[in-house]
Design a protein around this motif. Sequence first.
Motif, PDB file in Angstrom:
ATOM      1  N   ALA A  57       0.768  -1.065  -0.163  1.00 36.55           N
ATOM      2  CA  ALA A  57       0.218  -0.081   0.071  1.00 36.55           C
ATOM      3  C   ALA A  57       0.973   1.396   0.048  1.00 36.55           C
ATOM      4  O   ALA A  57       1.950   1.325   0.640  1.00 36.55           O
ATOM      5  CB  ALA A  57      -0.845   0.183   1.300  1.00 36.55           C
ATOM      6  N   ARG A  96       0.536   5.662   0.261  1.00 33.97           N
ATOM      7  CA  ARG A  96      -0.075   6.729   0.284  1.00 33.97           C
ATOM      8  C   ARG A  96       0.408   8.131  -0.044  1.00 33.97           C
ATOM      9  O   ARG A  96       1.782   8.297   0.569  1.00 33.97           O
ATOM     10  CB  ARG A  96      -0.864   6.979   1.781  1.00 33.97           C
ATOM     11  CG  ARG A  96      -1.821   8.031   1.998  1.00 33.97           C
ATOM     12  CD  ARG A  96      -2.357   7.985   3.539  1.00 33.97           C
ATOM     13  NE  ARG A  96      -3.369   8.875   3.820  1.00 33.97           N
ATOM     14  CZ  ARG A  96      -3.872   8.895   4.789  1.00 33.97           C
ATOM     15  NH1 ARG A  96      -3.204   8.390   5.682  1.00 33.97           N
ATOM     16  NH2 ARG A  96      -4.989   9.777   5.129  1.00 33.97           N
ATOM     17  N   GLN A 133       0.737  12.262  -1.412  1.00 33.92           N
ATOM     18  CA  GLN A 133      -0.006  13.667  -1.632  1.00 33.92           C
ATOM     19  C   GLN A 133      -0.279  13.853  -2.898  1.00 33.92           C
ATOM     20  O   GLN A 133       0.729  13.449  -3.660  1.00 33.92           O
ATOM     21  CB  GLN A 133       0.788  14.839  -0.674  1.00 33.92           C
ATOM     22  CG  GLN A 133       0.588  14.581   0.752  1.00 33.92           C
ATOM     23  CD  GLN A 133      -0.593  14.975   1.244  1.00 33.92           C
ATOM     24  OE1 GLN A 133      -1.105  14.051   2.249  1.00 33.92           O
ATOM     25  NE2 GLN A 133      -1.262  15.879   0.772  1.00 33.92           N
ATOM     26  N   PRO A 155      -5.840  12.577  -7.350  1.00 31.65           N
ATOM     27  CA  PRO A 155      -6.700  11.797  -6.684  1.00 31.65           C
ATOM     28  C   PRO A 155      -7.230  10.647  -7.605  1.00 31.65           C
ATOM     29  O   PRO A 155      -7.452   9.463  -7.076  1.00 31.65           O
ATOM     30  CB  PRO A 155      -7.661  12.568  -6.009  1.00 31.65           C
ATOM     31  CG  PRO A 155      -7.121  13.750  -5.920  1.00 31.65           C
ATOM     32  CD  PRO A 155      -6.106  14.011  -6.755  1.00 31.65           C
ATOM     33  N   SER A 203      -5.809   6.967  -7.707  1.00 26.72           N
ATOM     34  CA  SER A 203      -6.082   6.160  -6.548  1.00 26.72           C
ATOM     35  C   SER A 203      -6.817   4.956  -7.008  1.00 26.72           C
ATOM     36  O   SER A 203      -7.771   4.859  -7.851  1.00 26.72           O
ATOM     37  CB  SER A 203      -6.941   6.789  -5.637  1.00 26.72           C
ATOM     38  OG  SER A 203      -6.418   7.850  -4.941  1.00 26.72           O
ATOM     39  N   THR A 237      -5.848   0.167  -7.252  1.00 29.96           N
ATOM     40  CA  THR A 237      -4.777  -0.803  -7.081  1.00 29.96           C
ATOM     41  C   THR A 237      -4.087  -1.106  -8.290  1.00 29.96           C
ATOM     42  O   THR A 237      -4.810  -1.262  -9.386  1.00 29.96           O
ATOM     43  CB  THR A 237      -5.366  -2.198  -6.642  1.00 29.96           C
ATOM     44  OG1 THR A 237      -6.026  -1.940  -5.205  1.00 29.96           O
ATOM     45  CG2 THR A 237      -4.420  -3.242  -6.531  1.00 29.96           C
ATOM     46  N   LYS A 295      -1.885  -0.981  -3.577  1.00 33.08           N
ATOM     47  CA  LYS A 295      -3.008  -0.312  -3.285  1.00 33.08           C
ATOM     48  C   LYS A 295      -2.479   1.227  -3.360  1.00 33.08           C
ATOM     49  O   LYS A 295      -1.847   1.641  -2.242  1.00 33.08           O
ATOM     50  CB  LYS A 295      -3.831  -0.611  -2.356  1.00 33.08           C
ATOM     51  CG  LYS A 295      -5.022   0.274  -2.099  1.00 33.08           C
ATOM     52  CD  LYS A 295      -5.989  -0.172  -1.040  1.00 33.08           C
ATOM     53  CE  LYS A 295      -7.299   0.371  -0.959  1.00 33.08           C
ATOM     54  NZ  LYS A 295      -8.285  -0.288   0.088  1.00 33.08           N
ATOM     55  N   LEU A 296      -2.754   2.058  -4.118  1.00 31.31           N
ATOM     56  CA  LEU A 296      -2.399   3.499  -4.080  1.00 31.31           C
ATOM     57  C   LEU A 296      -3.394   4.388  -3.816  1.00 31.31           C
ATOM     58  O   LEU A 296      -4.531   4.329  -4.202  1.00 31.31           O
ATOM     59  CB  LEU A 296      -1.886   3.907  -5.616  1.00 31.31           C
ATOM     60  CG  LEU A 296      -1.599   5.441  -5.626  1.00 31.31           C
ATOM     61  CD1 LEU A 296      -0.322   5.775  -4.702  1.00 31.31           C
ATOM     62  CD2 LEU A 296      -1.150   5.675  -7.075  1.00 31.31           C
ATOM     63  N   GLN A 297      -3.136   5.233  -2.690  1.00 29.92           N
ATOM     64  CA  GLN A 297      -4.203   6.176  -2.431  1.00 29.92           C
ATOM     65  C   GLN A 297      -3.434   7.647  -2.639  1.00 29.92           C
ATOM     66  O   GLN A 297      -2.322   7.762  -1.918  1.00 29.92           O
ATOM     67  CB  GLN A 297      -4.519   6.118  -1.008  1.00 29.92           C
ATOM     68  CG  GLN A 297      -5.537   6.860  -0.577  1.00 29.92           C
ATOM     69  CD  GLN A 297      -6.294   6.897   0.885  1.00 29.92           C
ATOM     70  OE1 GLN A 297      -5.400   5.993   1.665  1.00 29.92           O
ATOM     71  NE2 GLN A 297      -7.206   7.128   1.228  1.00 29.92           N
ATOM     72  N   VAL A 298      -4.089   8.566  -3.185  1.00 33.28           N
ATOM     73  CA  VAL A 298      -3.526   9.952  -3.678  1.00 33.28           C
ATOM     74  C   VAL A 298      -4.574  10.788  -2.708  1.00 33.28           C
ATOM     75  O   VAL A 298      -5.609  11.141  -3.205  1.00 33.28           O
ATOM     76  CB  VAL A 298      -3.446  10.325  -4.880  1.00 33.28           C
ATOM     77  CG1 VAL A 298      -2.833  11.563  -5.199  1.00 33.28           C
ATOM     78  CG2 VAL A 298      -2.732   9.142  -5.940  1.00 33.28           C
ATOM     79  N   ILE A 299      -3.940  11.596  -1.896  1.00 33.93           N
ATOM     80  CA  ILE A 299      -4.686  12.587  -1.044  1.00 33.93           C
ATOM     81  C   ILE A 299      -4.660  13.690  -1.622  1.00 33.93           C
ATOM     82  O   ILE A 299      -3.506  14.422  -1.909  1.00 33.93           O
ATOM     83  CB  ILE A 299      -4.307  12.399   0.537  1.00 33.93           C
ATOM     84  CG1 ILE A 299      -3.788  11.241   1.046  1.00 33.93           C
ATOM     85  CG2 ILE A 299      -4.944  13.293   1.294  1.00 33.93           C
ATOM     86  CD1 ILE A 299      -5.202  10.427   0.999  1.00 33.93           C
TER      87      ILE A 299
END
Lengths: 112, 117
Positions: free
Chosen positions: A10, A12, A14, A80, A83, A85, A107-111
């Motif tokens: 994973a 995360r 910005q 964002p 975001s 997988t 799993k990529l999450q872009v805040i």
Amino acid sequence: EDQVTQSPEALRLQEGESSSLNCSYTVSGLRGLFWYRQDPGKGPEFLFTLYSAGEEKEKERLKATLTKKESFLHITAPKPEDSATYLCAVQDYSGGYQKVTFGIGTKLQVIP
Amino acid sequence: DAGVIQSPRHEVTEMGQEVTLRCKPISGHNSLFWYRQTMMRGLELLIYFNNNVPIDDSGMPEDRFSAKMPNASFSTLKIQPSEPRDSAVYFCASSLATISTGGNEQFFGPGTRLTVL
């Protein structure tokens, strides 16, 4: 037996913070290495195929590269909507030529 | 093109019941794949067909699972009897296989989420 290991599991980021996803693989003879994107509740969506070491392919903010042992998916200035997988898969020449082995994914999450 | 079509999208059944998942590949594609996806094991290939003929079914977990492809536009994956450990998302994918040195990208359907109680 083909093996595909993806790291990190994973990530995360910005918005605007560039990074890379790694895919290490073991195959007897590489026919192709694939990158897919999977959004929640959907099937994987094809992004790239790489065939030989040194090859690179780009699509918008994504660039995939390939060496003899690993592939990287570089994400430049992510948004964002990036975001998801990201799945890596390999296809070899031995046995059934259509068989593809997938990694577990990152799993990529872009805040924002 | 509508892409790969799978039905049903969700299936909830009780242990011991028969489950049939359906897939319509992209028109013109000659290879079809059934995968199972879980959090622990990721995407696992169950079976694949080339020109409607099963080529590799080594991923089929046991005799409770069977797959057919009666024609180029339809395939089924059947589980009989179903067990709670079969709960997963099942994907169908298709591709155009060519005799070439390059790999063949696969196009996936939306999946069927199976829950066995």
